[in-house]
Scaffold this active site. Structure first.
Site, short mmCIF file in Angstrom:
data_model
loop_
_atom_site.label_atom_id
_atom_site.label_comp_id
_atom_site.label_asym_id
_atom_site.label_seq_id
_atom_site.Cartn_x
_atom_site.Cartn_y
_atom_site.Cartn_z
N ARG A 32 -10.92 -10.65 0.75
CA ARG A 32 -11.83 -11.61 0.12
C ARG A 32 -11.27 -13.03 0.15
O ARG A 32 -12.03 -14.00 0.08
CB ARG A 32 -12.16 -11.15 -1.31
CG ARG A 32 -10.99 -11.12 -2.26
CD ARG A 32 -11.25 -10.23 -3.47
NE ARG A 32 -11.21 -8.82 -3.11
CZ ARG A 32 -11.40 -7.82 -3.98
NH1 ARG A 32 -11.64 -8.08 -5.24
NH2 ARG A 32 -11.35 -6.57 -3.59
N LYS B 106 0.83 -1.21 0.00
CA LYS B 106 0.00 0.00 0.00
C LYS B 106 0.87 1.26 0.00
O LYS B 106 2.03 1.24 0.43
CB LYS B 106 -0.90 0.03 1.24
CG LYS B 106 -2.03 -0.98 1.25
CD LYS B 106 -2.85 -0.83 2.52
CE LYS B 106 -4.02 -1.80 2.54
NZ LYS B 106 -5.05 -1.47 1.55
#
Length: 471
Positions: free
Chosen positions: A324, A250
């Site tokens: 997910r 990130k």
């Protein structure tokens, strides 16, 4: 805070609560100087001192206000005036208030005591503080007291764990807390370490966990009621304690906020606390796939192909789409091993949902009109709002892979929250009443108790109300 149905001859502290319309009707009975400064507008507070004590005039705004708006006003009042309030019996004058409205007032007063790190140092937690309200019987006040304190305990735990710095909530620390909580409330507690997860085939979860310096902690907590034929809720909460993005690192500018990537799990935890303390006549099976998403020589890589618990293979295109992955195994494990009437997962999952809704609501996806309508109505009622988005099969085309059954992201720069929901649907094993809540924009943000972004407690009141009032 004790709630008492009585009225003394005199009080040194009084809360006068008014809507604008109620103030117009009764304000003339008070000192004219008060009318000069107080009108009953929302969040307006006027403090009147006199020889006998002090009176707080609290404005709620228009009489058409929703019940949750009373809670909002009370939260703000509790936060703003904690240094001035006294630990004494306090009279609440609000003759227009019914039971539900008074409950919202008390919820707000208690929830407004939260700060990080949390200690019950606010005057409302002082044993000498009593709230006297004549409109309701002592039996009803006792019920409100128990209910609001249980909710506050659940929401406080949710906020506290989300706000903790990363080094204060390593997997072993959280697991120890959950184990003690389960023991205290007689919940069944099960945790799978890395070796057990490998035996079970929890490959999608393990792919994320393999880069961590900490062992896996795939956790199942079961709250059971003694009531026969009770409804069973399956809850899954994304529990990535810190998300670096993994190898797909990130941007560091806001990475410190990634301690918040367990917002789904903390909402589930707060709900479990409420259910246990209220002894709700339901069953709850909660799965919390605890891990961090770290960068290491063992971390999973873009282009890896992973076999999930249900046997489906996943091509990893981005290791920052780790949420997910862990949810996929948690959902399929829950469905394959437990019978549930409703299946709900919550996750701080995508930046897409934040860009779409900001902090106004969470994104909702469901294959059940009944569950979707229940969640939307409960969200409107509690002001933890949700907006329904489609699960059309056309979105599945974007996650078809050349080398596996699925890709973990679409390569298109659009609709990632929908793509993520469509991905998760492949792991619900055909459960007829499933809902996915993407709460990335609402679980962590601007709050009244902190200078920086912090935990909102989103999800606890939503789930608690849904579970408690489902018939």
């Amino acid at each position: 805070m004790r709630l008492i149905n009585k009225k003394n001859k005199s009080y040194t502290q009084i809360f006068h609560v008014f809507t604008e319309e109620e103030w117009i009707k009764t304000g003339k009975n008070f000192n004219k100087n008060i009318s000069t400064f107080f009108t009953g507008k929302k969040n307006e507070v006027f403090i009147h001192t006199h020889e006998e004590g002090i009176a707080y005039f609290i404005g709620l705004g228009k009489s058409t206000l929703q019940n949750f708006e009373i809670q909002q006003v009370a939260v703000k009042f509790s936060q703003a005036h904690k240094k001035n309030l006294q630990a004494v019996p306090t009279l609440v004058v609000a003759d227009f208030m019914n039971e539900r409205q008074f409950e919202e007032l008390v919820k707000g007063l208690l929830n407004g005591t939260y700060h990080y790190p949390f200690e019950k140092d606010h005057v409302f937690w002082n044993a000498k503080f009593e709230l006297h309200f004549e409109n309701l019987s002592q039996k009803k006040l006792d019920h409100i007291s128990r209910k609001t304190e249980a909710l506050s305990n659940g929401q406080t735990a949710c906020q506290e764990w989300l706000n903790k710095p990363a080094n204060f909530k390593k997997p072993d620390i959280l697991s120890a807390y959950l184990k003690n909580f389960a023991k205290k409330h007689d919940l069944k507690y099960t945790v799978f370490n890395r070796r057990k997860c490998e035996e079970l085939g929890l490959g999608a979860y393990l792919a994320v966990n393999q880069g961590s310096a900490y062992d896996a902690a795939f956790t199942i907590m079961e709250y059971r009621t003694t009531v026969k034929n009770a409804i069973t809720f399956g809850l899954v909460g994304k529990c990535v304690l810190f998300d670096t993005g993994g190898v797909s690192l990130k941007n560091p500018d806001n990475m410190h906020y990634m301690k918040s990537d367990m917002g789904g799990a903390t909402a589930v935890l707060g709900t479990l606390i409420y259910a246990a303390e209220m002894q709700l006549p339901v069953n709850i099976i909660a799965v919390l796939p605890i891990t961090d998403n770290a960068v290491s020589e063992k971390a999973f890589l873009p282009s890896d192909v992973i076999t999930a618990y249900n046997g489906k293979t996943i091509e990893v295109l981005n290791t920052d789409a780790e949420g997910r992955m862990v949810l996929a195994d948690a959902l399929s494990y829950l469905v394959k091993n437990y019978k549930t009437d409703f299946l709900i997962d919550l996750a701080t999952l995508t930046g897409s949902s934040v860009r779409m809704f900001g902090d106004t609501c969470g994104a909702l996806f469901s294959n059940s009109d009944e569950l979707k309508d229940l969640l939307i109505k409960t969200g409107d009622k509690t002001n933890q709002r949700l907006w329904s988005l489609p699960l059309w099969d056309i979105w599945k085309d974007d996650i078809q892979s050349d080398v596996a059954d699925l890709k973990n992201i679409s390569m298109k720069p659009i609709g990632d929250c929908i793509v993520a929901a469509k991905f998760l649907e492949q792991f619900t094993e055909g459960h007829p009443k499933w809902a996915h809540l993407d709460i990335a924009g609402v679980a962590f943000g601007n709050v009244g108790y902190a200078k920086e972004k912090a935990a909102t407690g989103f999800g606890v009141q939503l789930l608690a109300d849904l579970i408690e009032n489902y018939h």
